[in-house]
Design an enzyme around this catalytic site. Structure first.
Site, mmCIF file in Angstrom:
data_model
loop_
_atom_site.group_PDB
_atom_site.id
_atom_site.type_symbol
_atom_site.label_atom_id
_atom_site.label_comp_id
_atom_site.label_asym_id
_atom_site.label_seq_id
_atom_site.Cartn_x
_atom_site.Cartn_y
_atom_site.Cartn_z
ATOM 1 N N ASP A 1 -4.580 5.398 5.982
ATOM 2 C CA ASP A 1 -5.047 6.654 6.563
ATOM 3 C C ASP A 1 -6.156 6.311 7.576
ATOM 4 O OD1 ASP A 1 -5.585 9.343 6.949
ATOM 5 O OD2 ASP A 1 -6.538 9.658 5.005
ATOM 6 N N PHE B 1 -1.423 16.020 3.788
ATOM 7 C CA PHE B 1 -1.706 15.430 2.480
ATOM 8 C C PHE B 1 -0.424 15.415 1.663
ATOM 9 C CE2 PHE B 1 -3.225 14.848 -1.791
ATOM 10 C CZ PHE B 1 -4.181 13.859 -1.610
ATOM 11 N N ARG C 1 2.458 12.329 -9.423
ATOM 12 C CA ARG C 1 2.904 10.971 -9.127
ATOM 13 C C ARG C 1 4.372 10.743 -9.485
ATOM 14 N NH1 ARG C 1 -1.651 7.717 -7.977
ATOM 15 N NH2 ARG C 1 -3.534 8.216 -9.142
ATOM 16 N N GLU D 1 0.836 -1.204 0.000
ATOM 17 C CA GLU D 1 0.000 0.000 0.000
ATOM 18 C C GLU D 1 0.868 1.251 0.000
ATOM 19 O OE1 GLU D 1 -2.489 1.636 -0.389
ATOM 20 O OE2 GLU D 1 -4.331 0.861 0.493
ATOM 21 N N ASP D 2 0.307 2.355 -0.453
ATOM 22 C CA ASP D 2 1.023 3.623 -0.337
ATOM 23 C C ASP D 2 0.800 4.244 1.047
ATOM 24 O OD1 ASP D 2 -1.659 4.177 -0.869
ATOM 25 O OD2 ASP D 2 -1.265 5.720 -2.365
HETATM 26 P P1 5GP Z 1 -7.959 5.046 3.923
HETATM 27 O O1 5GP Z 1 -8.993 4.114 3.389
HETATM 28 O O2 5GP Z 1 -6.945 4.362 4.812
HETATM 29 O O3 5GP Z 1 -8.530 6.264 4.580
HETATM 30 O O4 5GP Z 1 -7.252 5.677 2.672
HETATM 31 C C1 5GP Z 1 -6.207 5.113 2.072
HETATM 32 C C2 5GP Z 1 -5.994 5.653 0.684
HETATM 33 O O5 5GP Z 1 -6.342 7.054 0.538
HETATM 34 C C3 5GP Z 1 -4.515 5.576 0.419
HETATM 35 O O6 5GP Z 1 -4.170 4.290 -0.038
HETATM 36 C C4 5GP Z 1 -4.319 6.661 -0.605
HETATM 37 O O7 5GP Z 1 -4.591 6.126 -1.881
HETATM 38 C C5 5GP Z 1 -5.351 7.721 -0.210
HETATM 39 N N1 5GP Z 1 -4.692 8.743 0.630
HETATM 40 C C6 5GP Z 1 -4.783 8.893 1.974
HETATM 41 N N2 5GP Z 1 -4.016 9.893 2.411
HETATM 42 C C7 5GP Z 1 -3.403 10.402 1.317
HETATM 43 C C8 5GP Z 1 -2.453 11.476 1.110
HETATM 44 O O8 5GP Z 1 -1.987 12.172 2.018
HETATM 45 N N3 5GP Z 1 -2.052 11.689 -0.175
HETATM 46 C C9 5GP Z 1 -2.511 10.944 -1.238
HETATM 47 N N4 5GP Z 1 -2.041 11.248 -2.447
HETATM 48 N N5 5GP Z 1 -3.394 9.931 -1.076
HETATM 49 C C10 5GP Z 1 -3.837 9.661 0.188
HETATM 50 MG MG MG Z 2 -3.626 3.383 -1.703
#
Ligand code: 5GP
Ligand code: MG
Length: 172
Positions: free
Chosen positions: A97, A146, A159, A93-94
């Site tokens: 959050d 962010f 990206r 995963e990246d």
């Molecule tokens: P979650 O479901 O855990 O809230 O969100 C995860 C996904 O939201 C991450 O895999 C990513 O794709 C996106 N995301 C959450 N925070 C960020 C951020 O700070 N920057 C970017 N570009 N994407 C984010």
């Molecule tokens: Mg992601």
């Protein structure tokens, strides 16, 4: 735009993660399961740093809700190509959050007779977690910012940046 982690810092951390993961996956032909699109550069670097035989597949998930936050309703836009039965799966995963995306993915994988499932995430933002789901391995723990770059986007832009950056008010 402010650099949070430079390309060199990221590479060092990726090498450390690979050194930790390598003994677990050597001789197991793991499946690196990238979550599109944000993990594609991290996965590419991690796969090369691992330097063991492995396979790669991708899922793409979408959440209903506004653009920058997952709203808790997640669905597959793309599922894996081949069955996961008997496979050692390493989810790549990246960012974790709120945890909604990861929880959905893990609950789906739970019904697929995998040999094992672990999660490595480049970043996590623990301050925003609203679910009891954690990656097993984390590159960097960051505050509630962010970020873009190193595969991660804002409206599909940024990206390509080699560093992980924080956008500032006057960035376009
Ligand atoms: P979650 O479901 O855990 O809230 O969100 C995860 C996904 O939201 C991450 O895999 C990513 O794709 C996106 N995301 C959450 N925070 C960020 C951020 O700070 N920057 C970017 N570009 N994407 C984010
Ligand atoms: Mg992601």
């Amino acid at each position: 735009m402010r650099v949070l982690y430079s390309g060199e810092e990221i590479q060092r951390r990726v090498e450390e993660l690979a050194a930790e993961l390598r003994p677990l996956y050597a001789d197991r032909n793991p499946l690196l399961l990238g979550v599109l699109k944000g993990s594609f550069i991290f996965l590419a670097d991690l796969a090369r740093a691992l330097a063991i035989p492995l396979e790669v597949d991708f899922v793409q998930l979408a959440s209903y809700g506004d653009g920058t936050e997952s709203a808790g309703f997640v669905r597959f836009e793309r599922d894996v190509e081949r069955p996961l039965q008997g496979r050692h799966v390493l989810v790549v995963e990246d960012i974790v959050d709120t945890g909604h995306t990861l929880r959905f993915l893990l609950s789906t994988l739970a019904s697929r007779q995998t040999a094992s499932v672990r999660v490595v995430s480049l970043l996590e933002k623990p301050s925003r977690r609203c679910l009891a789901v954690r990656p097993d391995y984390v590159g960097f723990t960051i505050p509630d910012l962010f970020v873009v770059g190193y595969g991660m986007d804002l409206a599909e832009g940024f990206r390509h940046l080699p560093d992980i950056c924080v956008l500032e008010a006057d960035d376009k």
